[in-house]
Design a protein around this motif. Sequence first.
Motif, PDB file in Angstrom:
ATOM      1  N   PHE A 246       0.916  -1.112  -0.175  1.00 31.12           N
ATOM      2  CA  PHE A 246      -0.194   0.091  -0.115  1.00 31.12           C
ATOM      3  C   PHE A 246       0.954   1.205  -0.454  1.00 31.12           C
ATOM      4  CE2 PHE A 246      -4.572   0.823   1.249  1.00 31.12           C
ATOM      5  CZ  PHE A 246      -4.980   2.238   0.393  1.00 31.12           C
ATOM      6  N   VAL A 247       1.885   0.843   0.797  1.00 29.08           N
ATOM      7  CA  VAL A 247       2.555   2.115   1.357  1.00 29.08           C
ATOM      8  C   VAL A 247       3.249   3.152   0.030  1.00 29.08           C
ATOM      9  CG1 VAL A 247       4.741   3.105   1.951  1.00 29.08           C
ATOM     10  CG2 VAL A 247       3.329   2.648   3.439  1.00 29.08           C
ATOM     11  N   ALA A 248       4.204   1.983  -0.961  1.00 28.09           N
ATOM     12  CA  ALA A 248       4.716   1.439  -2.264  1.00 28.09           C
ATOM     13  C   ALA A 248       4.243   1.765  -3.408  1.00 28.09           C
ATOM     14  CB  ALA A 248       5.667   0.448  -2.424  1.00 28.09           C
ATOM     15  N   ALA A 249       2.868   1.683  -3.317  1.00 30.11           N
ATOM     16  CA  ALA A 249       1.748   2.300  -4.026  1.00 30.11           C
ATOM     17  C   ALA A 249       1.409   3.576  -4.157  1.00 30.11           C
ATOM     18  CB  ALA A 249       0.249   0.942  -4.007  1.00 30.11           C
ATOM     19  N   ALA A 250       1.291   3.863  -2.872  1.00 33.83           N
ATOM     20  CA  ALA A 250       0.880   5.381  -2.752  1.00 33.83           C
ATOM     21  C   ALA A 250       2.314   6.610  -2.984  1.00 33.83           C
ATOM     22  CB  ALA A 250       0.099   5.478  -1.078  1.00 33.83           C
ATOM     23  N   ILE A 251       3.309   6.035  -2.773  1.00 30.46           N
ATOM     24  CA  ILE A 251       4.837   6.539  -3.203  1.00 30.46           C
ATOM     25  C   ILE A 251       3.858   6.447  -5.025  1.00 30.46           C
ATOM     26  CG2 ILE A 251       6.811   6.551  -3.226  1.00 30.46           C
ATOM     27  CD1 ILE A 251       6.846   5.501  -0.712  1.00 30.46           C
ATOM     28  N   GLY A 252       4.186   5.873  -5.723  1.00 29.64           N
ATOM     29  CA  GLY A 252       4.269   5.304  -7.055  1.00 29.64           C
ATOM     30  C   GLY A 252       3.199   6.452  -7.998  1.00 29.64           C
ATOM     31  N   PHE A 253       2.331   6.161  -7.186  1.00 24.71           N
ATOM     32  CA  PHE A 253       1.235   7.156  -8.029  1.00 24.71           C
ATOM     33  C   PHE A 253       1.047   8.518  -7.568  1.00 24.71           C
ATOM     34  CE2 PHE A 253      -2.919   9.016  -7.610  1.00 24.71           C
ATOM     35  CZ  PHE A 253      -3.734   8.670  -8.660  1.00 24.71           C
ATOM     36  N   THR A 254       1.694   8.955  -6.390  1.00 24.44           N
ATOM     37  CA  THR A 254       2.078  10.698  -6.264  1.00 24.44           C
ATOM     38  C   THR A 254       3.430  11.422  -7.412  1.00 24.44           C
ATOM     39  OG1 THR A 254       1.667  10.091  -3.776  1.00 24.44           O
ATOM     40  CG2 THR A 254       2.827  12.004  -4.554  1.00 24.44           C
ATOM     41  N   ALA A 255       4.452  10.257  -7.093  1.00 26.15           N
ATOM     42  CA  ALA A 255       5.331  10.124  -7.959  1.00 26.15           C
ATOM     43  C   ALA A 255       5.078  10.492  -9.175  1.00 26.15           C
ATOM     44  CB  ALA A 255       6.604   9.065  -7.161  1.00 26.15           C
TER      45      ALA A 255
END
Length: 505
Positions: free
Chosen positions: A82-91
């Motif tokens: 979840f954290v990796a996906a949120a970082i990837g989506f934001t970036a």
Amino acid sequence: MTDGIALSRFQRTMITIAVMTATLLQVLDTTIANVALPHMQTSLGATRETVNWVLTSYIIASAVAIPITGWLADRIGRKTLFVAAAIGFTASSALCAAAMGIGEIVAFRVLQGIAGAFLVPLAQAILFDINPPERHASAMALFGGGVMIGPILGPVLGGWLTEYYSWRWVFLVNVPVGTVATVMLWRYLPSGKTIKRRFDLFGFALMGLALASFQLMLDRGQQLDWFASWEIWVECFVALAAAWMFVVHLVSARDPLVDPKMFRDRNFVAGMLFMLMTGAVMLAGLSLLPPLLQTLFGYSVLQSGLLTAPRGLGTLVSMLLVGRIASRVDSRTLLLVGLSLMALSLWQMSGFTLEMDRRPIILSGVIQGFGLGFVFVPLQTLAFETLGVHYRTSAASLLNLTRNVGGSIGISLVTVLLGRNFQVSHAALTSNVTATDLPPLPPSLAAPGQFVGQSALQMLESEVSRQAMMIAYLDDFWVMMLATIAAFPLLLLIRRKPKPANTAA
């Protein structure tokens, strides 16, 4: 994680805010960029065909990535994913805003679609886990608020940002909100256990190929005149062949990508079919209303977005209501009420006229939104009610995939019907127009009985086209109503989870 995992009330609240924020961002991005396409085309020097890949690339990437959510969550843990996906989506949102060419933004939208694909199913599974069974309906009401209202708010927010700022703000708005959500997830979401599972590469390749081909066929079919194009034939054949091979692999492989035992659950299968219909009707309606309001009624982009917003308000109110009464009312009854309200609203929309004001638009929108809330909340609860806890992440990903596929099918279907019904209606109206229908010139300009020439013909042709297009829209609403009514028999497939018998002390 298990039902009602031991968390403080504050921690549960923070997790809920974080996962719902991430969910809303992902769902908004499925529609928020639509209204900005003309501005992107001019700014990036793209053609009308190539700029559509800004939408297509996101949809295809998301559809292909969703099915592996369950495997990744088991392998590396829900929190890490979840954290990796949120970082990837934001970036990737920031990269989309900074893109200087059509190739760059399409590539960044692929990354955004892959990262965003994991957010919604993970959020749904986590909301189930952090709440006890008696609060599942309320949790799904909150979850449904983000999932159902996001596509409705997307065009409004996207139109406002594009009109008053720039199309780049459609993506930049994700950055600060996504950053806050990521920090909250990292801080408050507990780490779950991991399970080592072999990755079914062959099954994933087959499913990805089937979904990508199918989405390409639906997205490019109207543009290429469907089966008049060899590309559509190839995409259709590849989609069918890959889907058939995936089904065979699913039932014969030792460790498939998706556990076939999930499909023995009658409620889950019925939920997927309901979700297919709900996605088709909801997203098809959203694709029809804005152009109808703008081209035939003369509303601006922002005005048309505001006129579709009451549907979101109806959805929000009904979800809050259903979340409170779901534990006391049979969920199948709530589904019946929701389907009936949706059918009623579409029947109202099939009676729209070009002379009406905005009140019928608002009223039918509120009723349809109210119906969607009555369908979505009990549907989400029933689909998971008799399913094993360890299937939740995979089941959530499949339900969201089904909704997206249903939306793609619905949008393509109503688009095809709109074009063909327009041609049929135009031909029927034209056949009844004669020379006597042309308006005569005013007496000051010509002798009585003299007819206007080319200008009058153009005016008459414009009005005939306007009426024919309105008839085509009404036919689409009628078809959507029939599709909603056709879903009623699915209620017979749903069964309630038996309550444990009381034992004597």
